[in-house]
Design an enzyme around this catalytic site. Structure first.
Site, mmCIF file in Angstrom:
data_model
loop_
_atom_site.group_PDB
_atom_site.id
_atom_site.type_symbol
_atom_site.label_atom_id
_atom_site.label_comp_id
_atom_site.label_asym_id
_atom_site.label_seq_id
_atom_site.Cartn_x
_atom_site.Cartn_y
_atom_site.Cartn_z
ATOM 1 N N THR A 42 0.756 -1.232 0.103
ATOM 2 C CA THR A 42 -0.357 0.120 0.194
ATOM 3 C C THR A 42 1.218 0.944 0.499
ATOM 4 O O THR A 42 2.171 1.147 0.760
ATOM 5 C CB THR A 42 -1.016 0.096 1.077
ATOM 6 O OG1 THR A 42 -0.499 -0.137 2.414
ATOM 7 C CG2 THR A 42 -2.056 -0.988 1.007
ATOM 8 N N GLU A 123 -5.259 4.320 3.115
ATOM 9 C CA GLU A 123 -4.128 3.044 2.715
ATOM 10 C C GLU A 123 -4.487 2.854 0.950
ATOM 11 O O GLU A 123 -5.578 2.486 1.379
ATOM 12 C CB GLU A 123 -3.414 2.089 3.335
ATOM 13 C CG GLU A 123 -3.376 2.526 4.724
ATOM 14 C CD GLU A 123 -3.492 1.092 5.532
ATOM 15 O OE1 GLU A 123 -2.527 -0.095 5.514
ATOM 16 O OE2 GLU A 123 -3.493 1.141 6.830
#
Length: 206
Positions: A42, A123
């Site tokens: 991420t 994220e």
């Protein structure tokens, strides 16, 4: 008994209010769990109510849409596989001079109850395989819809399974004319904000 989930979000006619939502900033280091524990890397953006006022009121959960990255020329940004057919680079678009690359994405906004985070995070999982990290790179998000609410998982495997399904939902949902970016040549959604020149670029050409 498992609850079935829709594989496509939103009507074929296109986005519904309040979408699209915009978010931007430089990629920061997160908790370091995406690649190591989940196998799902991420890129994190700071959650700042002043820079992104809508984020204070939006529900925690999983969202999807498009992301643009202003990667340096030296970055190893070639795909590791040929399976990501949605990925485009703006060198083939009218906005080529901006230097941004555009990709589909899925993202989590919330506290990640499985890990008991105390700080809200954003994220982003870019649906593309990269050869290197890109901390500090400018990232813009065009959020097109909401997939599901945040859940408190008891097992890591269940979390990973749901994230992989989120990725499939995002791909299928974006693979429609009204949801695909006009800049990719495959859709009608206006993604010009994602690839516009930065203030620094404008100053450089003056």
């Amino acid at each position: 008994m498992a609850i079935s989930r829709p594989l496509i979000i939103g009507p074929s006619t296109g986005l519904e209010a309040p979408y699209p939502l915009q978010m931007e900033g430089k990629v920061i280091r997160g908790f370091g769990r995406g690649s190591k524990e989940l196998g799902i890397p991420t890129a994190n953006l700071p959650v700042d109510d002043n820079l992104t006022p809508w984020i204070a009121d939006i529900k925690s959960g999983v969202y999807f849409g498009w992301v643009s990255l202003h990667l340096p020329p030296s970055h190893l940004n070639q795909p590791m596989t040929s399976s990501d057919t949605t990925t485009i680079t703006t060198t083939t678009a009218p906005e080529a001079h901006s230097g941004f690359s555009v990709y589909p994405m899925v993202m989590s906004i919330g506290y990640n109850q499985f890990y008991k985070n105390t700080v809200r995070s954003a994220e982003v999982h870019v649906l593309h395989e990269f050869g290197a990290d890109f901390y500090g790179v400018e990232m813009r998000l065009l959020i097109t819809g909401f997939i599901r609410e945040e859940k408190d998982y008891t097992k890591l495997e269940a979390l990973i399974k749901d994230i992989n399904l989120d990725c499939d939902v995002a791909r299928k949902s974006l693979d429609r004319e009204a949801w695909a970016l006009r800049e990719t040549g495959k859709g009608t959604l206006d993604g010009s904000w994602l690839v516009r020149e930065t203030a620094e670029q404008n100053r450089a050409v003056v």
